[in-house]
Scaffold this motif. Structure first.
Motif, short mmCIF file in Angstrom:
data_model
loop_
_atom_site.label_atom_id
_atom_site.label_comp_id
_atom_site.label_asym_id
_atom_site.label_seq_id
_atom_site.Cartn_x
_atom_site.Cartn_y
_atom_site.Cartn_z
N GLU A 99 14.33 29.01 -68.67
CA GLU A 99 13.60 28.11 -69.57
C GLU A 99 12.41 27.49 -68.84
O GLU A 99 11.34 27.29 -69.43
CB GLU A 99 14.53 27.02 -70.12
CG GLU A 99 15.60 27.53 -71.07
CD GLU A 99 15.08 28.08 -72.39
OE1 GLU A 99 13.92 27.77 -72.78
OE2 GLU A 99 15.81 28.85 -73.03
N GLU A 100 12.57 27.20 -67.54
CA GLU A 100 11.46 26.70 -66.73
C GLU A 100 10.35 27.75 -66.67
O GLU A 100 9.17 27.41 -66.74
CB GLU A 100 11.91 26.37 -65.31
CG GLU A 100 12.71 25.10 -65.19
CD GLU A 100 13.23 24.87 -63.78
OE1 GLU A 100 12.67 25.44 -62.80
OE2 GLU A 100 14.21 24.12 -63.63
N MET A 101 10.73 29.02 -66.55
CA MET A 101 9.75 30.10 -66.53
C MET A 101 8.96 30.13 -67.84
O MET A 101 7.75 30.34 -67.83
CB MET A 101 10.42 31.46 -66.31
CG MET A 101 10.92 31.70 -64.93
SD MET A 101 11.71 33.34 -64.88
CE MET A 101 11.71 33.64 -63.14
N ASP B 33 13.56 38.75 -72.12
CA ASP B 33 14.70 39.62 -71.83
C ASP B 33 15.76 38.89 -71.00
O ASP B 33 16.96 39.02 -71.24
CB ASP B 33 14.26 40.89 -71.09
CG ASP B 33 13.47 41.84 -71.97
OD1 ASP B 33 13.42 41.62 -73.19
OD2 ASP B 33 12.88 42.79 -71.42
N ARG B 34 15.31 38.11 -70.05
CA ARG B 34 16.23 37.37 -69.19
C ARG B 34 17.01 36.33 -69.99
O ARG B 34 18.23 36.22 -69.85
CB ARG B 34 15.44 36.72 -68.06
CG ARG B 34 16.31 36.07 -67.03
CD ARG B 34 15.47 35.58 -65.89
NE ARG B 34 16.37 35.09 -64.87
CZ ARG B 34 16.12 35.12 -63.59
NH1 ARG B 34 14.99 35.62 -63.16
NH2 ARG B 34 16.97 34.64 -62.73
N VAL B 35 16.31 35.58 -70.82
CA VAL B 35 16.97 34.55 -71.64
C VAL B 35 17.98 35.21 -72.58
O VAL B 35 19.12 34.74 -72.72
CB VAL B 35 15.94 33.72 -72.43
CG1 VAL B 35 16.60 32.87 -73.50
CG2 VAL B 35 15.13 32.84 -71.48
N LYS C 223 23.58 36.17 -74.12
CA LYS C 223 24.62 37.12 -74.52
C LYS C 223 25.83 37.00 -73.59
O LYS C 223 26.98 36.96 -74.03
CB LYS C 223 24.10 38.56 -74.50
CG LYS C 223 25.16 39.55 -74.97
CD LYS C 223 24.79 40.97 -74.60
CE LYS C 223 25.86 41.97 -74.98
NZ LYS C 223 27.19 41.69 -74.52
N ASN C 224 25.55 36.91 -72.28
CA ASN C 224 26.65 36.75 -71.31
C ASN C 224 27.41 35.45 -71.54
O ASN C 224 28.65 35.42 -71.43
CB ASN C 224 26.13 36.82 -69.88
CG ASN C 224 25.68 38.21 -69.48
OD1 ASN C 224 26.03 39.19 -70.12
ND2 ASN C 224 24.88 38.30 -68.44
N CYS D 215 4.99 39.52 -68.15
CA CYS D 215 5.75 38.35 -67.70
C CYS D 215 6.52 37.71 -68.84
O CYS D 215 7.68 37.32 -68.66
CB CYS D 215 4.81 37.32 -67.06
SG CYS D 215 4.12 37.85 -65.48
N GLU D 216 5.90 37.61 -70.01
CA GLU D 216 6.59 37.04 -71.17
C GLU D 216 7.81 37.86 -71.56
O GLU D 216 8.87 37.32 -71.85
CB GLU D 216 5.64 36.93 -72.37
CG GLU D 216 4.87 35.64 -72.39
CD GLU D 216 4.29 35.35 -73.76
OE1 GLU D 216 3.86 36.28 -74.47
OE2 GLU D 216 4.26 34.16 -74.11
N THR D 217 7.67 39.18 -71.56
CA THR D 217 8.78 40.07 -71.88
C THR D 217 9.90 39.90 -70.86
O THR D 217 11.07 39.88 -71.22
CB THR D 217 8.31 41.54 -71.92
OG1 THR D 217 7.31 41.66 -72.93
CG2 THR D 217 9.44 42.50 -72.22
N PHE D 218 9.54 39.76 -69.60
CA PHE D 218 10.52 39.54 -68.53
C PHE D 218 11.35 38.30 -68.84
O PHE D 218 12.58 38.32 -68.76
CB PHE D 218 9.79 39.39 -67.18
CG PHE D 218 10.70 39.06 -66.04
CD1 PHE D 218 11.36 40.06 -65.33
CD2 PHE D 218 10.90 37.74 -65.64
CE1 PHE D 218 12.20 39.76 -64.27
CE2 PHE D 218 11.74 37.43 -64.58
CZ PHE D 218 12.39 38.44 -63.90
N VAL D 219 10.70 37.21 -69.21
CA VAL D 219 11.38 35.95 -69.49
C VAL D 219 12.26 36.06 -70.74
O VAL D 219 13.43 35.66 -70.72
CB VAL D 219 10.39 34.78 -69.65
CG1 VAL D 219 11.09 33.51 -70.10
CG2 VAL D 219 9.65 34.51 -68.35
#
Length: 151
Positions: free
Chosen positions: A69-71, A19-21, A26-27, A13-17
């Motif tokens: 960030e909420e995640m 990676d998403r951030v 970057k975008n 879950c931490e890696t998911f967050v």
């Protein structure tokens, strides 16, 4: 839970967050660069439309970043204590229909032919599971689901 630890689920879950951030930032940087280069190009309706589209995309990414960030904040509240009696944030739950880790909605963690769905306590099934104990039954989409194990 059949050879999968809460620590592994937490790290997934931490890696998911993270990676998403990273992807969202970057975008946003790419859009900022595009906006800067748009400023240097020609003026006119086409120019203004292009800038407006980039501004809208940046705004959308801003909302996505706020959600990510909420995640991160939710993950900071997850406790990995063992022998939980009542389902709460950080619980690993085995039911008659599937396995769940209550933290954030990060999709399925699959290892050794076992899938555990990482879900938020705000999801419909997460809300139903919250506060329940072993042996209780919830009804989700008209289907009875028994809680078999809590870790």
């Amino acid at each position: 839970m059949q050879g999968i630890t809460k620590k592994e689920l937490f790290e997934f879950c931490e890696t998911f967050v993270v990676d998403r951030v990273t992807r969202i930032r970057k975008n946003m940087a790419d859009i900022q660069e595009a906006l800067t280069s748009e400023t240097k190009s020609s003026a006119g309706d086409k120019h203004e439309t292009g800038r407006a589209m980039l501004q809208l995309e940046r705004e959308k990414l801003g909302h996505q970043l706020a959600k990510a960030e909420e995640m991160k904040q939710v993950m900071a509240k997850v406790h990995l204590q063992e022998n939980m009696k009542i389902i709460g944030l950080g619980s690993c739950v085995t039911t008659s229909k599937g396995n769940y880790f209550l933290a954030i909605s990060a999709g399925a963690f699959t290892n050794k032919d076992i899938s555990i769905f990482c879900i938020s306590i705000g999801t419909p099934i997460g809300k139903l599971l919250l506060g329940k104990t072993i042996g209780e039954v919830i009804v989700f989409k008209g289907e009875k689901i028994e809680i078999l194990e809590i870790e």
